[in-house]
Motif scaffolding. Sequence first.
Motif, mmCIF file in Angstrom:
data_model
loop_
_atom_site.group_PDB
_atom_site.id
_atom_site.type_symbol
_atom_site.label_atom_id
_atom_site.label_comp_id
_atom_site.label_asym_id
_atom_site.label_seq_id
_atom_site.Cartn_x
_atom_site.Cartn_y
_atom_site.Cartn_z
ATOM 1 N N ALA A 190 -24.753 11.426 -6.783
ATOM 2 C CA ALA A 190 -25.701 10.428 -7.272
ATOM 3 C C ALA A 190 -26.329 10.815 -8.603
ATOM 4 N N LEU A 191 -26.755 12.070 -8.738
ATOM 5 C CA LEU A 191 -27.438 12.483 -9.951
ATOM 6 C C LEU A 191 -26.518 12.408 -11.165
ATOM 7 N N THR A 192 -25.250 12.770 -10.970
ATOM 8 C CA THR A 192 -24.292 12.653 -12.073
ATOM 9 C C THR A 192 -24.168 11.197 -12.523
ATOM 10 N N GLY A 193 -24.082 10.286 -11.560
ATOM 11 C CA GLY A 193 -23.981 8.870 -11.908
ATOM 12 C C GLY A 193 -25.162 8.383 -12.699
ATOM 13 N N LEU A 194 -26.368 8.742 -12.257
ATOM 14 C CA LEU A 194 -27.566 8.310 -12.970
ATOM 15 C C LEU A 194 -27.645 8.933 -14.351
ATOM 16 N N GLN A 195 -27.360 10.217 -14.432
ATOM 17 C CA GLN A 195 -27.475 10.903 -15.718
ATOM 18 C C GLN A 195 -26.418 10.447 -16.726
ATOM 19 N N GLU A 196 -25.227 10.133 -16.243
ATOM 20 C CA GLU A 196 -24.205 9.598 -17.150
ATOM 21 C C GLU A 196 -24.639 8.245 -17.709
ATOM 22 N N LEU A 197 -25.223 7.416 -16.852
ATOM 23 C CA LEU A 197 -25.723 6.121 -17.308
ATOM 24 C C LEU A 197 -26.860 6.300 -18.305
ATOM 25 N N ARG A 198 -27.790 7.189 -17.981
ATOM 26 C CA ARG A 198 -28.928 7.420 -18.864
ATOM 27 C C ARG A 198 -28.457 7.941 -20.225
ATOM 28 N N LYS A 199 -27.425 8.770 -20.235
ATOM 29 C CA LYS A 199 -26.907 9.289 -21.505
ATOM 30 C C LYS A 199 -26.301 8.160 -22.339
ATOM 31 N N ARG A 200 -25.554 7.272 -21.691
ATOM 32 C CA ARG A 200 -24.960 6.127 -22.399
ATOM 33 C C ARG A 200 -26.039 5.243 -23.009
ATOM 34 N N LEU A 201 -27.160 5.153 -22.327
ATOM 35 C CA LEU A 201 -28.217 4.237 -22.744
ATOM 36 C C LEU A 201 -29.262 4.892 -23.642
ATOM 37 N N ASP A 202 -29.150 6.209 -23.836
ATOM 38 C CA ASP A 202 -30.185 6.950 -24.562
ATOM 39 C C ASP A 202 -31.555 6.649 -23.962
ATOM 40 N N ALA A 203 -31.651 6.867 -22.670
ATOM 41 C CA ALA A 203 -32.842 6.502 -21.899
ATOM 42 C C ALA A 203 -34.011 7.432 -22.193
ATOM 43 N N PRO A 204 -35.236 6.994 -21.856
ATOM 44 C CA PRO A 204 -36.414 7.860 -22.003
ATOM 45 C C PRO A 204 -36.208 9.195 -21.295
ATOM 46 N N LYS A 205 -36.685 10.277 -21.924
ATOM 47 C CA LYS A 205 -36.351 11.617 -21.436
ATOM 48 C C LYS A 205 -37.534 12.448 -20.965
ATOM 49 N N ALA A 206 -38.697 12.307 -21.596
ATOM 50 C CA ALA A 206 -39.807 13.222 -21.302
ATOM 51 C C ALA A 206 -41.130 12.476 -21.272
ATOM 52 N N LEU A 207 -41.965 12.800 -20.291
ATOM 53 C CA LEU A 207 -43.291 12.178 -20.204
ATOM 54 C C LEU A 207 -44.156 12.531 -21.410
ATOM 55 N N SER A 208 -43.901 13.672 -22.019
ATOM 56 C CA SER A 208 -44.684 14.063 -23.197
ATOM 57 C C SER A 208 -44.507 13.071 -24.343
ATOM 58 N N ASP A 209 -43.387 12.359 -24.363
ATOM 59 C CA ASP A 209 -43.145 11.360 -25.400
ATOM 60 C C ASP A 209 -44.095 10.168 -25.273
ATOM 61 N N TYR A 210 -44.723 10.034 -24.120
ATOM 62 C CA TYR A 210 -45.607 8.891 -23.872
ATOM 63 C C TYR A 210 -47.059 9.308 -23.682
ATOM 64 N N GLY A 211 -47.366 10.537 -24.114
ATOM 65 C CA GLY A 211 -48.762 10.970 -24.129
ATOM 66 C C GLY A 211 -49.201 11.843 -22.980
ATOM 67 N N PHE A 212 -48.329 12.055 -21.996
ATOM 68 C CA PHE A 212 -48.713 12.902 -20.862
ATOM 69 C C PHE A 212 -48.721 14.358 -21.308
ATOM 70 N N THR A 213 -49.679 15.139 -20.779
ATOM 71 C CA THR A 213 -49.801 16.541 -21.163
ATOM 72 C C THR A 213 -49.827 17.444 -19.928
ATOM 73 N N ALA A 214 -49.552 18.706 -20.150
ATOM 74 C CA ALA A 214 -49.566 19.690 -19.057
ATOM 75 C C ALA A 214 -50.944 19.801 -18.424
ATOM 76 N N ASP A 215 -51.979 19.533 -19.201
ATOM 77 C CA ASP A 215 -53.346 19.628 -18.685
ATOM 78 C C ASP A 215 -53.633 18.605 -17.587
ATOM 79 N N TRP A 216 -52.831 17.552 -17.522
ATOM 80 C CA TRP A 216 -53.065 16.486 -16.546
ATOM 81 C C TRP A 216 -52.283 16.670 -15.251
ATOM 82 N N ILE A 217 -51.383 17.628 -15.213
ATOM 83 C CA ILE A 217 -50.505 17.761 -14.054
ATOM 84 C C ILE A 217 -51.288 18.042 -12.777
#
Length: 358
Positions: A288-315
């Motif tokens: 399953a994970l390979t299928g999802l990750q292959e799709l995400r790679k084709r789509l250049d999907a969002p990768k990291a919460l830090s890109d949207y303002g989330f920080t380690a201090d909030w975890i």
Amino acid sequence: MGLIFDHVALGQRVLFGSGKAAANLAAEVARLSAQRVMVIASDSATPLARAVAAEIEVAVWHHDVVMHVPIEVAEKARAAAAEAGIDLLVCVGGGSTTGLAKAIALTSRLPIIAVPTTYAGSEATNVWGLTEASRKTTGVDDAVLPVTVIYDASLTLSLPVEMSVASGLNGMAHCIDSMWAPRADPINAALGAEGIRALSRGLPLINEDPAGAEGREQALYGAYLSAVAFASAGSGLHHKICHVLGGTFNLPHAQTHATVLPYVLAFNAPSAPEAEARIASAFGTADALTGLQELRKRLDAPKALSDYGFTADWIAEAVEVVLPAVPVNNPHPVTIENLTRLLQAALTGEDPRVLLDF
């Protein structure tokens, strides 16, 4: 022992057809004998909404739409509907717009016709959400389920590819979370699997040909299936995490779901072999994970919460708020330690395979 399960199917009319939204809306307004219609659409979606509503009489236009539906925004919309004597709500837009219509219906019990322009799927569920004091509360009430959904792929043409990808992966999250959510059963698992297939086919087509109809129709079809599965199965670990990230830290809804999904899949899949196999089969991959990750790679999907303002201090705060909401039947036990690790990986965009068997 055989199959034993309890499944509830929600009653709703679905009208699907590219270029048919205005005619279908007029027919539904007439069928429902509505006299006082309130159309809800964000400022940016208003031109589209006016085209959709061209064949009906509109008593009130309401444009104050805010992500995660803050309670004060909901109260303002409820007051506007009551003051105008509205007898039908029409929402044209994405999940935030549908969410506001649901907030009105929650207290007024007014019927909703939903005309989605994204792949959020909220239009096919009886789930509502409101945010107050940086906490998002969700609930289930059949009064918020739109009586009719009007799907028209041409309305999604203005949705940029990047947002289409994030929104579609939000739908994919509904499909995957439905495999192990609190009320998972063979029917919603089958719907979820077909939703994965449709979204896996449609999203790359949108990526390759943004103006093409086929990809957007497949994505809308998949989004509907994903939402029906989610409405039946309930909110699983993925959605519990993302509701906190959105409501507490005001992260963008679709991008958050798209980012977190592979981490929850990697976390749960080893403990849910039947669900993992079904997801893998829907992707057409060995796992399953390979299928999802292959799709995400084709789509250049969002990768990291830090890109949207989330920080380690909030975890730490996120973990504290998520833990009490984790479904008791989640396939893999959730602890402070492993949930913290999951969010750390999602924060930086680390390879989700680090969570396999964690």
